[in-house]
Design an enzyme around this catalytic site. Structure first.
Site, PDB file in Angstrom:
ATOM      1  CB  CYS A  85      -0.980  -0.037   1.177  1.00 58.25           C
ATOM      2  SG  CYS A  85      -2.328   1.143   1.027  1.00 58.25           S
ATOM      3  CG  HIS A 194      -3.077  -3.524   3.571  1.00 59.76           C
ATOM      4  ND1 HIS A 194      -2.157  -2.836   4.344  1.00 59.76           N
ATOM      5  CD2 HIS A 194      -3.687  -2.597   2.807  1.00 59.76           C
ATOM      6  CE1 HIS A 194      -2.231  -1.540   4.067  1.00 59.76           C
ATOM      7  NE2 HIS A 194      -3.148  -1.368   3.141  1.00 59.76           N
ATOM      8  CD  GLU A 196      -0.353  -5.424   6.056  1.00 55.91           C
ATOM      9  OE1 GLU A 196      -0.317  -5.979   4.953  1.00 55.91           O
ATOM     10  OE2 GLU A 196      -0.613  -4.219   6.205  1.00 55.91           O
TER      11      GLU A 196
END
Lengths: 231, 85
Positions: A85, A194, A196
């Site tokens: 991002c 994302h 994560e």
């Protein structure tokens, strides 16, 4: 394996990235933007957020912060670097990946569990996927529209440097549905979604099997660990 | 203090959502004669001396940092008129 996560002023997902690194089986190392010290890490994550308040342009000031001199040198020497991002925006501003990221074409900030197709597995961060695999990764951005001129887009496609493409809907007007890129060497990957945030059952995106059970993001981190073991 | 002005605009072929929103508001207010709005940036660099060398430095900075050539064009780098300040 030790994976550094750089914190810039305005980073938001640095702790999430550290947690993802730990869940994948590596040791997270917190790195600070204002130093020139990579602390001997084996790979680097540039996390999401709004570094420097998105002032000037998203990622523009972070790309010129002290530690980025070392990150750019390391990336050019082959060290795995993942930009998520705002981290993707930083990689683009640092000229480690081509093109630019502009405000979503519809003008709104968007947050959704986004289906993606894996378009390249020839990278440090995607080698654990299958080519063409469809994955679901949370997406949340206001300026995620990927653009480049036609010649650059054709080159990216021709050289297999498109790493991920949006499926179902194009959430931000990105040209040719591009969600993420890799560099020629395969050590640098950047994407708007994302990974994560999809690493632990109970906290990821929904899947047909169960709510919040999606862990497709974990493969980014296990890929880089696997590569370091093999090399 | 002398001032060097750098003006940067989003590339003409790119959608400018902010400008589009303003244009939409102007149309709703009845300003049909304004067909489009584009929003750019103006940087004012306060410098000790606005000589040729500093102007060249400003041009370099405008291209390297103050703009991103993929999405923006530098449309002007000039020394501001003293009377304006």
């Amino acid at each position: 394996m030790r994976i550094g996560v750089v914190t810039f002023p305005g980073s938001l997902d640095d702790r999430d990235a550290q947690r993802a690194v730990r869940l994948a089986g590596a040791e997270p190392v917190a790195l600070w933007h204002g130093t020139h010290d990579l602390q001997g890490v084996d790979a680097i994550v540039l996390p999401g957020g709004f570094s420097y308040g998105d002032y000037l342009r998203c990622g523009a000031i972070a790309a010129r912060s002290p530690i980025m001199a070392e990150v750019i040198d390391a990336a050019n020497s082959g060290m795995p670097v993942l930009g998520i991002c705002n981290g993707f925006q930083i990689l683009v501003e640092a000229h480690l990946l081509p093109g630019g990221l502009i405000r979503n074409d519809h003008g709104d900030f968007i947050r959704r569990d986004q289906r993606l197709r894996v378009e390249s597995i020839d990278s440090a961060w995607t080698n654990g996927f299958e080519l063409g695999q469809e994955i679901t990764i949370p997406l949340k951005n206001g300026e995620g529209g990927f653009i480049a001129d036609e010649a650059t887009l054709d080159r990216l496609e021709g050289e297999g440097l498109v790493a991920f493409r949006y499926l179902d809907v194009n959430p931000n007007g990105s040209l040719r549905d591009i969600a993420g890129l890799r560099n020629e060497r395969g050590n640098v990957v950047g994407l708007m979604p994302h990974p994560e945030h999809a690493v632990e059952p109970g906290f990821g995106p929904n899947t047909p099997e169960a709510m919040r059970s999606g862990v497709d993001g974990l493969t980014f981190f296990t890929s880089v660990i696997k590569q370091s073991v093999l090399s | 203090m002398p001032t060097i002005v750098v003006e940067v605009m989003p590339k003409a072929e790119l959608l400018d959502p902010a400008g589009k929103a303003v244009a939409g508001a102007l149309h709703r207010l009845g300003h049909e004669g304004i067909s489009d709005v584009r929003i750019g940036k103006r940087f004012e660099l306060h410098v000790d001396v606005a000589d040729a060398a500093m102007l060249e430095t400003a041009r370099q900075l405008a291209a390297d940092m103050l703009s991103n050539g993929v999405i923006e064009d530098v449309v002007s780098v000039h020394v501001a008129e003293e009377a304006v300040r």
